[in-house]
Design an enzyme around this catalytic site. Structure first.
Site: not given
Ligand code: UDP
Length: 364
Positions: A170, A174, A247, A278, A298, A346, A348
């Site tokens: 996801r 870059r 989850r 976060r 969170e 999952y 979006d």
């Molecule tokens: N992820 C990570 N470190 C970060 C942010 C995301 O390893 O700082 C990984 C983690 O496995 C997470 C996945 O990337 O489950 C997808 O993150 P995203 O932010 O897309 O998830 P959402 O916002 O849907 O919770």
């Protein structure tokens, strides 16, 4: 008698209700929570739209979906650029030249590639079989250890080697100095919050909040010709084939007497020592200038009955069980299933919207 009973007033159910209303169908939309909007629900607090079930940033590459959503609200120019904190170090996300430069003191894409490729070569990974192998193969050991491993294990409550690889794909990688978390062409936050969008989508429908699907259908089995069910698919079948894993997320919300707590909407805490994944500071989604601020920490946990489900755990075991439920669902003549929970996907928000529009088209 209604044409459709729609169980769940999240984005999927609400788009379906709007499309049905447009085609002259009579819908009853129910939600067991005391409000509409599902997990996209926002609540205004002193001029700040608080995303009560976690950050929702709308992004899509589909012009059709973007135009559709813009029919319900104007979107601002917010671009998601989270920051990651690992112990006393701070990095830009997604993984880009700013991250690499801070990590290794390098300046050019060639230097960054050399560093990452050197780490990948040492690992000798073939086709990645799980999230750990996929992450190591994408960005090497340093980034995996500081920014991925512990965060992912906090969020999912499982070792990275037991999680599906697609989750980490996801995130963009870059070799430009670009902190935009998404690669999509369109992105923004709806001005006025998501709840207002949902209200507009539900204008023609009858809406009953605080209403449980299973209780309603027991009392009034003939209330509608057809049902759109957006809840847990295993719950629909009384968990008869077994329980799927999800989850859950819990939020500790605080209102603080400062105009700017963390300088960014999203700050990830990637080390295992910090118990939350976060902190979201909502005003920054809308460039808010209020004198106070609202933040939410969170916390991730394994879902159990009675909690709010957020994320399907799409490992092989759960996917196989879901396929069995899906086979049952395919035999239903008068029930349609959709959304993140019933599709066990999952999604979006844009994919949710696309799927709901496709279902409405197919149906009507
Ligand atoms: N992820 C990570 N470190 C970060 C942010 C995301 O390893 O700082 C990984 C983690 O496995 C997470 C996945 O990337 O489950 C997808 O993150 P995203 O932010 O897309 O998830 P959402 O916002 O849907 O919770």
């Amino acid at each position: 008698m209604y044409d459709y009973l729609i169980a769940g007033s999240g984005l999927y159910g609400s788009i379906f209700a709007y499309e049905a209303g447009k085609r002259g169908k009579k819908c009853l939309v129910i939600d067991k929570r005391p409000h509409i909007g599902g997990n996209a629900y926002t609540e205004e607090q002193g001029g700040i739209n608080v995303h009560k079930y976690g950050a929702h940033i709308f992004h899509t590459s589909s012009k059709e979906v973007w135009d559709y959503m813009n029919g319900f609200a104007d979107f601002n120019h917010y671009v998601n650029s989270p920051v990651a904190v690992y112990h006393d170090e701070l990095y830009n996300l997604p993984f880009n030249m700013n991250t690499f430069s801070r990590l290794w003191g390098i300046k050019t894409p060639a230097e960054a590639k050399a560093k990452i490729n050197g780490q990948i070569a040492e690992l000798n990974i073939g086709e990645p079989k799980n999230l750990e192998e996929q992450a190591l193969k994408l960005v090497g050991r340093d980034i995996y250890e500081k920014l991925i491993k512990e965060y992912t294990e906090k969020q999912w409550g499982r070792p990275c080697a037991e999680l599906p690889a697609f989750i980490i794909r996801r995130l963009p990688v870059r070799f430009t100095y670009d902190n935009n978390y998404f690669n999509d062409r369109y992105q923004g936050i709806p001005i006025g919050g998501y709840t207002r969008i949902i209200e507009k989508m539900l204008e023609k429908a009858d809406v009953r909040t605080g209403t449980d699907y299973f209780e309603l259908i027991k009392e009034q089995p003939g209330i509608a010709k057809k049902t759109l069910y957006t809840g847990l698919i295993d719950e629909f079948y009384g968990y008869s084939l077994g329980e799927l894993e999800y989850r859950s997320v819990r939020f500790e919300e605080e209102r603080l007497d400062t105009d700017n707590y963390q300088g960014n909407a999203v700050v990830n805490y990637t080390s295992k020592e910090v118990p939350y994944t976060r902190i979201i500071e909502f005003k920054h989604f809308e460039f808010g200038a209020q004198p106070a601020t609202v933040i939410a920490k969170e916390y991730s946990s394994e879902w159990k009955k009675g909690d709010e489900p957020y994320y399907p755990v799409n490992n092989d075991k759960n996917n196989a069980l879901f396929e069995k439920y899906k086979a049952l669902a395919a035999g239903e003549e008068n029930v349609i299933f959709g959304g993140r929970l019933a599709d066990y996907k999952y999604y979006d928000m844009d994919k949710t919207a696309e799927a709901a529009l496709a279902a409405a088209r197919q149906e009507m």
